[in-house]
Design an enzyme around this catalytic site. Structure first.
Site, short mmCIF file in Angstrom:
data_model
loop_
_atom_site.label_atom_id
_atom_site.label_comp_id
_atom_site.label_asym_id
_atom_site.label_seq_id
_atom_site.Cartn_x
_atom_site.Cartn_y
_atom_site.Cartn_z
N ASP A 107 1.02 -1.23 0.01
CA ASP A 107 0.05 0.03 0.01
C ASP A 107 0.88 1.42 0.02
OD1 ASP A 107 -2.06 -1.69 0.50
OD2 ASP A 107 -1.90 -1.54 2.79
N1 URA Z 1 -0.89 -5.82 4.25
C1 URA Z 1 -1.53 -4.51 4.18
O1 URA Z 1 -2.24 -4.21 4.91
N2 URA Z 1 -0.60 -3.31 3.52
C2 URA Z 1 0.39 -3.78 2.67
O2 URA Z 1 1.05 -3.08 1.96
C3 URA Z 1 0.68 -5.30 2.79
C4 URA Z 1 0.46 -6.09 3.57
#
Ligand code: URA
Length: 247
Positions: A107
């Protein structure tokens, strides 16, 4: 001749790094591909290493395979371009003249280890639950989860996209004064926003999330925005880990 040395034409074109397999299929159908100087428009045809493959008359060489590890900073998108002009990982990638792509995604607000490669087969295997490697996260969460909440995380919780598979969850430290806890969470799957949603599901939202390990690769020693190229020996080891023959 041993079939193992042959591969389908569109796979060979994609392996050169020119384009995806799907685009390669289109190029073939459009009559833009030549094998040993002859235009080929059949889809199933197989070629060997000694066959010369060209697109629009330009002979393709097999691109060297690169696998890189990037420490993605928070606030940067895991994409190669953004229509809104927001910062993307592309600014951190070296220019090897091949199409490097991220394997999976983090993310925007998640930082840490991201694998980048131009090897489509490695990327496919990494995304496959059967071969995919464990991913370890450090999650700083609000509050101090009790053992019952941690056990729920371990056994699996319902999030968007279904119930999560068993996870390894350990408390690293509790900051009593700030009212936060640092957890180490290891998962094998990769549902969208999985770790954030898991922590939300037990009532302890994530404040900061860092991926610290993918399989045998650790974030240690990589500064934010820094990229490290895996040696060809390491790439061979990775291929073996993913159940692929070394090449
Ligand atoms: N889990 C999440 O919530 N975000 C990420 O970027 C990777 C794993």
């Amino acid at each position: 001749m041993a079939n193992i040395e042959l591969e389908r034409l569109h796979v060979r074109i994609a392996r050169s790094g020119l384009c995806s397999r799907r685009t390669a299929e289109k190029l073939i159908l459009e009559g833009r591909v030549q094998v040993n100087g002859e235009t080929v428009i059949e889809m199933g045809i197989k070629v060997g290493e000694d066959d010369s493959v060209a697109v629009d008359g330009n002979i393709l060489s097999i691109a060297k395979k690169y696998v890189l590890l990037l420490n993605k900073p928070a606030g940067v998108l895991t994409t190669l371009s953004d229509p809104q002009g927001r910062p993307t990982i592309v600014q951190f990638l070296p220019n090897y003249g091949v199409q490097l792509k991220p394997v999976g995604r983090l993310d925007k607000d998640t930082e840490g280890l991201l694998m980048i490669t131009n090897d489509g087969d490695i990327a496919l295997r990494m995304a496959h639950p059967r071969y995919g490697l464990d991913k370890e996260y450090q999650a700083i969460v609000e509050g101090i989860p009790d053992e019952k909440a941690l056990d729920r995380l371990r056994r699996g919780v319902m999030i968007e996209g279904g119930k999560t598979q068993p996870a390894k969850v350990e408390v690293v430290f509790v900051e009593e004064r700030k009212g936060t806890t640092s957890l180490r969470i290891t998962i094998h799957e990769g549902k969208k926003r999985q770790v954030r949603l898991m922590c939300e599901a037990i009532g302890h939202p994530v404040i900061r999330l860092t991926r610290v390990r993918i399989g045998p690769y650790h974030l240690r020693g990589l500064r934010p925005g820094e990229c490290k190229l895996l040696s060809q020996t390491d790439v061979a080891k990775l291929r073996k880990l993913l159940g692929m023959e070394s090449s």
